[in-house]
Structures are given as C-alpha cells and as structure tokens.
Scaffold this motif. Structure first.
Motif, mmCIF file in Angstrom:
data_model
loop_
_atom_site.group_PDB
_atom_site.id
_atom_site.type_symbol
_atom_site.label_atom_id
_atom_site.label_comp_id
_atom_site.label_asym_id
_atom_site.label_seq_id
_atom_site.Cartn_x
_atom_site.Cartn_y
_atom_site.Cartn_z
ATOM 1 N N ALA A 2 30.495 -19.416 -37.689
ATOM 2 C CA ALA A 2 30.470 -19.890 -39.072
ATOM 3 C C ALA A 2 29.919 -18.818 -40.006
ATOM 4 C CB ALA A 2 29.624 -21.159 -39.169
ATOM 5 N N GLN A 3 28.910 -18.087 -39.552
ATOM 6 C CA GLN A 3 28.327 -17.034 -40.376
ATOM 7 C C GLN A 3 29.319 -15.904 -40.623
ATOM 8 O OE1 GLN A 3 24.945 -16.312 -37.848
ATOM 9 N NE2 GLN A 3 23.543 -17.459 -39.154
ATOM 10 N N ILE A 40 29.765 -13.423 -47.741
ATOM 11 C CA ILE A 40 28.786 -12.585 -47.044
ATOM 12 C C ILE A 40 28.255 -11.531 -48.000
ATOM 13 C CG2 ILE A 40 28.474 -10.898 -45.195
ATOM 14 C CD1 ILE A 40 30.494 -12.456 -43.551
ATOM 15 N N ARG A 41 26.920 -11.424 -48.044
ATOM 16 C CA ARG A 41 26.282 -10.453 -48.953
ATOM 17 C C ARG A 41 25.202 -9.684 -48.207
ATOM 18 N NH1 ARG A 41 25.139 -13.932 -54.494
ATOM 19 N NH2 ARG A 41 27.163 -15.003 -54.601
ATOM 20 N N PRO A 42 25.495 -8.465 -47.760
ATOM 21 C CA PRO A 42 24.463 -7.656 -47.108
ATOM 22 C C PRO A 42 23.250 -7.487 -48.030
ATOM 23 C CG PRO A 42 26.627 -6.683 -46.795
ATOM 24 C CD PRO A 42 26.799 -7.800 -47.780
ATOM 25 N N GLY A 43 22.063 -7.643 -47.465
ATOM 26 C CA GLY A 43 20.838 -7.534 -48.249
ATOM 27 C C GLY A 43 20.358 -8.835 -48.832
ATOM 28 N N ALA A 44 21.140 -9.913 -48.697
ATOM 29 C CA ALA A 44 20.736 -11.208 -49.250
ATOM 30 C C ALA A 44 19.631 -11.820 -48.391
ATOM 31 C CB ALA A 44 21.930 -12.148 -49.315
ATOM 32 N N TRP A 45 18.706 -12.533 -49.034
ATOM 33 C CA TRP A 45 17.601 -13.154 -48.299
ATOM 34 C C TRP A 45 18.112 -14.240 -47.358
ATOM 35 C CZ3 TRP A 45 17.065 -18.363 -48.596
ATOM 36 C CH2 TRP A 45 17.586 -19.019 -49.716
ATOM 37 N N TRP A 46 19.251 -14.825 -47.670
ATOM 38 C CA TRP A 46 19.759 -15.934 -46.876
ATOM 39 C C TRP A 46 20.699 -15.491 -45.755
ATOM 40 C CZ3 TRP A 46 24.983 -15.776 -47.602
ATOM 41 C CH2 TRP A 46 25.456 -15.286 -48.826
ATOM 42 N N GLN A 47 20.837 -14.190 -45.566
ATOM 43 C CA GLN A 47 21.626 -13.664 -44.453
ATOM 44 C C GLN A 47 20.692 -13.276 -43.302
ATOM 45 O OE1 GLN A 47 25.501 -14.113 -45.364
ATOM 46 N NE2 GLN A 47 25.034 -12.625 -43.789
ATOM 47 N N PRO A 48 21.069 -13.560 -42.039
ATOM 48 C CA PRO A 48 20.242 -13.101 -40.914
ATOM 49 C C PRO A 48 20.304 -11.593 -40.769
ATOM 50 C CG PRO A 48 22.320 -14.009 -40.124
ATOM 51 C CD PRO A 48 22.280 -14.277 -41.607
ATOM 52 N N VAL A 49 19.297 -11.050 -40.136
ATOM 53 C CA VAL A 49 19.185 -9.593 -39.991
ATOM 54 C C VAL A 49 20.406 -9.010 -39.294
ATOM 55 C CG1 VAL A 49 17.899 -7.778 -38.801
ATOM 56 C CG2 VAL A 49 16.678 -9.511 -40.089
ATOM 57 N N HIS A 50 20.891 -9.686 -38.250
ATOM 58 C CA HIS A 50 21.995 -9.097 -37.483
ATOM 59 C C HIS A 50 23.302 -9.041 -38.269
ATOM 60 C CE1 HIS A 50 22.727 -13.395 -36.608
ATOM 61 N NE2 HIS A 50 23.974 -13.044 -36.391
#
Length: 257
Positions: A205-206, A212-222
């Motif tokens: 799902a992710q 998808i936004r690299p650097g967003a607080w709501w995205q997991p590190v991986h």
C-alpha cells in the motif's frame, strides 16, 4: 442488538470525508463475510484508524465492534458514543474481561476489530504484535482477516501534527484473505505469520500510494521519509511508558495515548 447511533456516525463521517475530498480506496472488501463473526486485525498508524478500518466492512453491510482502551470510554464525549456503538472497552490491567466480551460477540455473529500492535506505530511499520486477535478467532471459530491502513497518519498520529481538515488526502484500506486459526494452533506462530502478512500488505500500500513524498514526516524511513526508525520508535515508546509510570507514582492522572 439495536444500532441507533452507529449508522448516523458513519453517515456523518462519510459526509465529512466527501467535504474534504479524502480519496478512500478500499481493496479486498469481498473478503469480509456478509454474515457471521470475524476478527478484523489492522495495523495502527493513526488515532483515526478505527474509523477507516470499519469502512472495510461497509461493502458487506456490516458494522465492526472495535476493542479500545478503557480511557476512551471514560471520556465525557467519546465515551457515550463508544458505548452506544457497542464497542468493547479494554482495561489493560484486567484484559480477560475484554477478551471474553469479544469472544461472546464473535460467537454471536459480530465482527470485532482489533489493533494487535496495541499502540500506534511511530515508525509507520508494523510493530511486534500481541496474540489476542489470533486467540479470539480460534476460540470463537471465526476467520481472521488482516487489514492494512495507509494515509490515515497524515490526519492525526502520535507525536505528529494534527490536521483533521486536510483536504485531498489519499487513504488506502487493503483487506487480505482470511485465515482460520484453530484451537490447537500455536498462537505465537500464527501471530508472527499475521505480522508478516500485514507488513507485506502495508508495504504494498505504501509503494502504490499516489502521493509519495521523500522527506515527509509521514513517510517511513525505508521509503525516504523522516519518521523515526523502528528502533527509535521503540525507544520513544519505552520513554513514554516510563513517564506514564512516573506520573502514576506521583499521583497524577495519565492522559490518553
């Protein structure tokens, strides 16, 4: 049981979602039975997950009775609503009563919603899980159905900005195929399998998420986000538990999660 309050709450939620243009996408809803008991076991990334996990059962015309901590039922606003919707309070110091309540509901043909991680995952990955969902399904002889939620954390999550009026947020609700735990199965092994399945569903799902936004607080590190790593999240959870114990020892009330 009579449901006078639950349907209007669903209608109000849907109206709000439409006003905010939340882009709900439900996959696999056909796995939710149209009759009979079932356990919905969902990952936990937001304070609002019970609302969205419940929508997994809506195409089947079902209502979900969620297990939630007792403090939610003690609140002067949420408490009456939770009781009127026949959700199940969980007193963490006396969990057997909630477990028995849930098993009775399952045997009576209800769908019970559970968050096996028990608390919100700050890393937005699937944490270690408790075996209650598997054991309840086995005891009641009902299917166990995994549900992966993603996007809900953008509205309100632990230690993160709350923005309940955010518009155009995509929300993914993915329902997996059921399994049928048996009374003589190993609950620990089945819970480990459930975690693997939920992790795979969440990752899918992710990666398929349309925003998808690299650097967003709501995205997991991986996936390039700035959420805590699972190790950092575990340390934060431990610190929170210790702080709660300190407050209790000092005689202060403990705020809800």
């Amino acid at each position: 049981m009579a449901d006078i309050v639950y349907p209007p709450v669903i209608w109000t939620s849907l109206t709000s979602f439409r006003a905010l243009d939340l882009r709900l996408r439900v996959e696999g809803a056909e796995h939710v039975p149209k009759a009979g008991g079932a356990v919905l076991a969902a990952n936990h990334v937001s304070y609002l997950d019970f609302i969205f996990a419940g929508f997994a059962a809506r195409p089947a015309g079902r209502l979900v009775r969620f297990m939630a901590k007792k403090e939610v039922f003690d609140h002067k606003i949420s408490g009456p609503l939770m009781r009127a919707m026949h959700h199940i309070p969980v007193d963490r110091s006396a969990g057997a009563a909630a477990y028995d309540h849930a098993v009775r509901a399952l045997r009576g043909g209800e769908i019970v919603g559970v968050f096996p991680e028990a608390t919100i995952s700050r890393s937005f990955t699937v944490k270690d899980m408790k075996s209650g969902a598997v054991r309840m399904a086995a005891s009641a002889g009902v299917p166990l159905i995994p549900v992966a939620l993603w996007g809900t954390q953008r509205l309100w999550s632990k230690g993160c900005p709350r923005n309940l009026l955010q518009r155009h947020v995509p929300i993914a609700i993915v329902v997996g195929e059921p399994t049928f735990p048996q009374a003589d199965d190993d609950p620990a092994a089945l819970t480990a399998e459930l975690r693997v399945r939920l992790s795979a569903m969440l990752d899918q799902a992710q990666r398929a998420y349309p925003d998808i936004r690299p650097g967003a607080w709501w995205q997991p590190v991986h996936l390039g986000g700035t959420a805590p790593t699972p190790e950092e999240a575990a340390a934060l959870d431990t610190a929170e538990i210790e702080a709660r114990r300190t407050r209790r020892g000092a005689g202060h009330d403990t705020p809800p999660e």
